[in-house]
Every structure is written in C-alpha cells, then in structure tokens.
Design an enzyme around this catalytic site. Structure first.
Site, mmCIF file in Angstrom:
data_model
loop_
_atom_site.group_PDB
_atom_site.id
_atom_site.type_symbol
_atom_site.label_atom_id
_atom_site.label_comp_id
_atom_site.label_asym_id
_atom_site.label_seq_id
_atom_site.Cartn_x
_atom_site.Cartn_y
_atom_site.Cartn_z
ATOM 1 N N HIS A 95 55.602 -78.634 -26.746
ATOM 2 C CA HIS A 95 54.939 -77.680 -27.642
ATOM 3 C C HIS A 95 55.960 -76.951 -28.513
ATOM 4 O O HIS A 95 55.771 -76.825 -29.727
ATOM 5 C CB HIS A 95 54.136 -76.670 -26.835
ATOM 6 C CG HIS A 95 53.551 -75.568 -27.654
ATOM 7 N ND1 HIS A 95 52.328 -75.681 -28.293
ATOM 8 C CD2 HIS A 95 54.023 -74.334 -27.970
ATOM 9 C CE1 HIS A 95 52.075 -74.562 -28.945
ATOM 10 N NE2 HIS A 95 53.091 -73.725 -28.770
ATOM 11 N N GLU A 96 57.038 -76.469 -27.896
ATOM 12 C CA GLU A 96 58.058 -75.758 -28.669
ATOM 13 C C GLU A 96 58.739 -76.685 -29.666
ATOM 14 O O GLU A 96 59.073 -76.276 -30.784
ATOM 15 C CB GLU A 96 59.086 -75.118 -27.732
ATOM 16 C CG GLU A 96 58.511 -74.077 -26.780
ATOM 17 C CD GLU A 96 57.701 -73.003 -27.489
ATOM 18 O OE1 GLU A 96 57.967 -72.708 -28.672
ATOM 19 O OE2 GLU A 96 56.774 -72.455 -26.843
ATOM 20 N N HIS A 99 56.879 -76.999 -32.876
ATOM 21 C CA HIS A 99 57.213 -76.013 -33.909
ATOM 22 C C HIS A 99 58.438 -76.453 -34.710
ATOM 23 O O HIS A 99 58.510 -76.229 -35.923
ATOM 24 C CB HIS A 99 57.482 -74.646 -33.268
ATOM 25 C CG HIS A 99 56.265 -73.985 -32.718
ATOM 26 N ND1 HIS A 99 55.107 -73.816 -33.461
ATOM 27 C CD2 HIS A 99 56.010 -73.444 -31.493
ATOM 28 C CE1 HIS A 99 54.198 -73.193 -32.720
ATOM 29 N NE2 HIS A 99 54.719 -72.975 -31.527
ATOM 30 N N HIS A 103 58.628 -77.089 -38.701
ATOM 31 C CA HIS A 103 59.671 -76.533 -39.553
ATOM 32 C C HIS A 103 60.312 -77.625 -40.406
ATOM 33 O O HIS A 103 60.516 -77.449 -41.616
ATOM 34 C CB HIS A 103 60.721 -75.840 -38.690
ATOM 35 C CG HIS A 103 61.698 -75.032 -39.474
ATOM 36 N ND1 HIS A 103 62.880 -74.555 -38.944
ATOM 37 C CD2 HIS A 103 61.698 -74.594 -40.770
ATOM 38 C CE1 HIS A 103 63.546 -73.876 -39.852
ATOM 39 N NE2 HIS A 103 62.849 -73.885 -40.972
#
Length: 225
Positions: A95-96, A99, A103
């Site tokens: 999940h991280e 991100h 980006h």
C-alpha cells in the site's frame, strides 16, 4: 439535537471500524505470507517492478507509523512490518509503495493532496481555537466563526481528497500482489480484506468531518435566533 445524534452514530461507527481494522491486522499479522517475503522485501520488489529506483525503503520506530514521504522519497515501514513475513505486512508495504507509484506517475489526487498539506497544516493548528472563540463571541464578532468555518472546511476538503488517494494506493497494491504472485489463492483475500478495512477508516473520518462542518455552519446561520 440532530447533530449530537449524528455525532454519537459517527463515534460508534468509527469505533466499530477501528476495532474491526485492529482485529483483522492482528489476525493477519500471524498468517505467514505464501511467498515468504518480508515487508521490506515486498516493498523493494514492488518499487523495482514499477521502474522506481530512486525511492528508499527504511524502517521507522513505532506501530502504525507506516507512510510514504514524497519529500525525501522514502517508504517508511514500522518495525512490525519491515521485518515481518506476514500477510498484513505485505499488504501494508504494498500500500505504501502504491503511494510511491502514484508519485512517480504524477497521480492528480496525490498532487492535489500534497499541494494542500501546508495550508491544511496551518488550518489544523488554529481551527479549534478560532471556532471556540467564534462561538463565544458569535453575537459580537460573527466573522470570527466564519473564519473558523473556512479553516475547518479546508480540513474537510483534505479528508475527501485523501479518499481517492488511499483507495487507489490499495487498488494498486492488491493488483500487484496478485500479479507478482506475492500472495496466492489462500492469502490474497486476506490482504484485500485488510486494506479494505483500512480504507473504511478514511471514509468514516471524511463523513464525520463533513457532519461537523455542517453543524458549525448551522450555528453561524442561526446566530440571530
């Protein structure tokens, strides 16, 4: 009266969602990942397979401190996720990294959220004090409450902008976990369930913030009553 009923319902709903989330992550933290990778290894693999080589995966102290920092391009995994071989660790790590992929791909909602951070940080610092003073002096200086409402509206907007960012990161994570065969038929539904439960916390928070904003607006509009 209506507001306090809604406040009670949202408080109860928030507690139920948080309890469900904690229960699932505790349960899935004890389930070994089929592929046998640690959270850190999952993160490294996802970044590389998405063509991202300028993001570092690091361990950060504490629990539930996992986050992606776009400023220094680091995926920060809590100690319980970084070295864990569990399904929960894989889900959080992916999940991280979702991100980080956002980006790298210039995902519009993430860019908007990043642009709002300085403004929302300022608003969050002062909003409760301004609203409190605005309510106290509502008949003398009603504009003060209006300023507080505007500040609170910014935090509410941030909550709703956060929703697509978090949901999309989880979508990228679960899709990649399956395609890369990090999770299998047995543990993939667990990863999906864990991330879906996490997403519900953001939905409840956004709706609760909206309800509170509506309450402050009603106070401002009814100040002459």
């Amino acid at each position: 009266m209506i507001y306090w009923i809604l406040f009670g319902l949202f408080a109860l709903l928030s507690w139920l969602v948080q309890s469900n989330l904690q229960s699932k992550f505790k349960k899935y933290s004890e389930v070994p990942l089929a592929s046998g990778l640690t959270g850190a290894q999952v993160a490294e693999k996802m970044l590389r397979e998405n063509g991202i080589y300028d993001v570092q995966v690091i361990s950060t102290p504490g629990q539930l401190t996992d986050h992606y920092n776009p400023t220094n391009k680091t995926v920060n995994l809590s100690q319980g996720v970084y070295a864990s071989y569990s399904v929960a660790a894989a889900a959080v790590a992916a999940h991280e990294c979702g991100h980080a992929v956002q980006h790298a791909r210039a995902y519009a909602p993430l860019q908007l959220r990043s642009a709002l951070v300085p403004v929302v940080s300022f608003a969050s610092t002062w909003v409760q004090w301004v609203i409190l003073a605005g309510i106290i002096f509502i008949n003398v200086f009603p504009q003060l409450l209006l300023i507080g409402i505007i500040l609170f509206a910014l935090t509410t907007l941030f909550s709703f902008v956060t929703l697509p960012v978090e949901i999309d990161a989880s979508r990228r994570a679960t899709q990649w976990l399956q395609e890369a065969r990090i999770t299998g038929p047995h543990d993939h539904p667990m990863a999906v369930s864990a991330l879906r439960s996490a997403a519900y916390t953001y939905v409840v928070a956004a709706l609760g913030s909206l309800a509170t904003l509506a309450y402050y607006i009603m106070i401002f509009l009814g100040r002459r009553d």
